[in-house]
Enzyme design. Sequence first.
Site, PDB file in Angstrom:
ATOM      1  N   VAL A  26     -12.060  51.391 -11.923  1.00 18.56           N
ATOM      2  CA  VAL A  26     -12.733  52.220 -12.899  1.00 18.56           C
ATOM      3  C   VAL A  26     -12.353  53.658 -12.783  1.00 18.56           C
ATOM      4  O   VAL A  26     -11.977  53.954 -14.488  1.00 18.56           O
ATOM      5  CB  VAL A  26     -14.553  52.543 -12.962  1.00 18.56           C
ATOM      6  CG1 VAL A  26     -15.552  53.117 -13.745  1.00 18.56           C
ATOM      7  CG2 VAL A  26     -15.016  51.280 -12.999  1.00 18.56           C
ATOM      8  N   ASP A 129     -13.099  35.810   5.724  1.00 22.64           N
ATOM      9  CA  ASP A 129     -12.481  34.978   5.765  1.00 22.64           C
ATOM     10  C   ASP A 129     -11.421  34.616   6.239  1.00 22.64           C
ATOM     11  O   ASP A 129     -10.459  34.728   7.084  1.00 22.64           O
ATOM     12  CB  ASP A 129     -12.723  33.556   4.849  1.00 22.64           C
ATOM     13  CG  ASP A 129     -14.380  33.410   4.453  1.00 22.64           C
ATOM     14  OD1 ASP A 129     -15.110  33.701   5.295  1.00 22.64           O
ATOM     15  OD2 ASP A 129     -14.911  32.466   3.578  1.00 22.64           O
TER      16      ASP A 129
HETATM   17  O1  F6P Z   1     -16.230  32.730   2.198  1.00 22.01           O
HETATM   18  C1  F6P Z   1     -17.460  33.471   2.919  1.00 22.01           C
HETATM   19  C2  F6P Z   1     -18.857  33.017   3.164  1.00 22.01           C
HETATM   20  O2  F6P Z   1     -19.803  34.010   4.050  1.00 22.01           O
HETATM   21  C3  F6P Z   1     -18.223  32.040   4.583  1.00 22.01           C
HETATM   22  O3  F6P Z   1     -17.891  32.679   5.381  1.00 22.01           O
HETATM   23  C4  F6P Z   1     -19.198  31.420   4.699  1.00 22.01           C
HETATM   24  O4  F6P Z   1     -19.582  29.526   4.993  1.00 22.01           O
HETATM   25  C5  F6P Z   1     -19.877  31.153   3.215  1.00 22.01           C
HETATM   26  O5  F6P Z   1     -19.896  32.342   2.719  1.00 22.01           O
HETATM   27  C6  F6P Z   1     -20.584  31.834   3.183  1.00 22.01           C
HETATM   28  O6  F6P Z   1     -21.735  31.508   1.730  1.00 22.01           O
HETATM   29  P1  F6P Z   1     -23.263  31.598   0.926  1.00 22.01           P
HETATM   30  O7  F6P Z   1     -23.142  32.668   0.966  1.00 22.01           O
HETATM   31  O8  F6P Z   1     -23.387  30.934   0.410  1.00 22.01           O
HETATM   32  O9  F6P Z   1     -23.859  30.750   2.220  1.00 22.01           O
END
Ligand code: F6P
Length: 320
Positions: A26, A129
Site C-alpha cells: 500500500v 508450511d
Molecule cells: O497451510 C497452513 C496450515 O496451517 C497447515 O499447516 C494446516 O494443515 C492447515 O493450514 C490448517 O488449516 P485450517 O486453518 O483450515 O485448519
Amino acid sequence: MAIKRIGVLTSGGDSPGMNAAVRAIVRFGIKSGLEVYGIYRGYAGLLDEEIQRLEYRDVSGMEKGGTVLRTARCPEFKVADVRNEAAQILKKHEIEALVVIGGDGSLHGAAFLDADHGIPTIGIPGSIDNDIYGTDMCIGVDTCLNTTMDAIQKLKDTATSHERAFIVEVMGRENGYIALMSAIITGSEAAIIPEVPVDYDKLSDRLLEERKRGKINSIIIVAEGAASAYTVSRHLEHKIGYETRITILGHVQRGGSPSAFDRILSTRMGLHAVKAVLDGDFGKMIGLQANNMTRVPYEEMLGKKKPINMDLYQLSYILS
Ligand code: F6P
Ligand code: ADP
C-alpha cells in the site's frame, strides 16, 4: 498503458507477516502513484465485492499477527466460471492488476486469473508450511518456528522433570519442513516426516539406548502429514516402556507478532511486488533465493514439490 489501480488480498491459511507485506504494498504503491484497493476475505470476499480503497494510514502496525484483510478458503474458486465472475468484478471496479498473498492453493488461483481470465497477477508466498517451490522462505515460517521452539523448550522442562517422552505434533500439511526444523532447533530425538518412512522399531531401540546412556527426556516431533501424535504414541509407548504424553501445537503456530526476519521478508516481498507491477511483469511469484528477491514465473513453480533437505534430516539424527 501504465497500471493505475491495483488490488491486494490475502488467502488461505494466514501467516505472521502478511500485514507487513500489505503495508509495504500500500505505502510503496501510493508513493509510486498507484491506487491500492484491499480485497477482504480472500477470493470469497472478492466474489462478494468486499473491496475498499486503502490509504497510507490504513495499514499501520506491521507488528500485528494474522491478516487485517482477513482470509478465507473458497473452494468454488477452482471452477473457471466462478473465477470469470471474479475477473468481471475486478474489471467493474477498474482494478487492473492483483497481488495475491497466500499459500500454494492461493497462488494457483492467482495463476489461473492471470493466464485464463485477463487479470494480471503477482503472487507473494505466505504460508507457515514453507512448501512453495521457488522460494527459500515463505512469509510466516520464521515466526512459526520461533513459536514451536519456545513451546518445545517448555515441554522439555516438564519432560525432564518427569522423565517422560513427549510426542509433539506440528503443522505442515503434506510437508515435513516445520517438523524437521523444529527438531533441529530444539535438539529433539526425532522428526517423523511424510518424506521419510518411519521405522518404529528402530526409533524405539534408539530411545531405549539413549535412556541407558542417561538421557531422561525424549522429544519426538511428528508432522501432521506423516501421522497423528496418537498413532505415534501407540506405536512407541509399549515398546519403550516409559510414560509418554502428547501435545498438538495446532493453530498457535500460525499466530503471533512476526519476527524481525518475517517483517523484513514481507516488506521486501511487498516492495518487489509493486516493482513488478510498475514494470508490467506479471504472472510471477516473488521469491527469496540466496537472499535475493526474484520473480519466478508461475509455470516454473506451481505443481512442483519443494524437496526436504536430506542433509539436514541426517544431521538432526546425528546431533540429537
Ligand atoms: O497451510 C497452513 C496450515 O496451517 C497447515 O499447516 C494446516 O494443515 C492447515 O493450514 C490448517 O488449516 P485450517 O486453518 O483450515 O485448519
Ligand atoms: P493456501 O493458499 O494456504 O495453500 P488453500 O490450499 O486452502 O490454502 O487455498 C486457498 C484458496 O485458494 C482456496 O480456498 C481456493 O479459493 C484457492 N485455490 C486453491 N487451489 C486452487 C486451484 N487449483 N485453482 C484455483 N483456486 C484455487
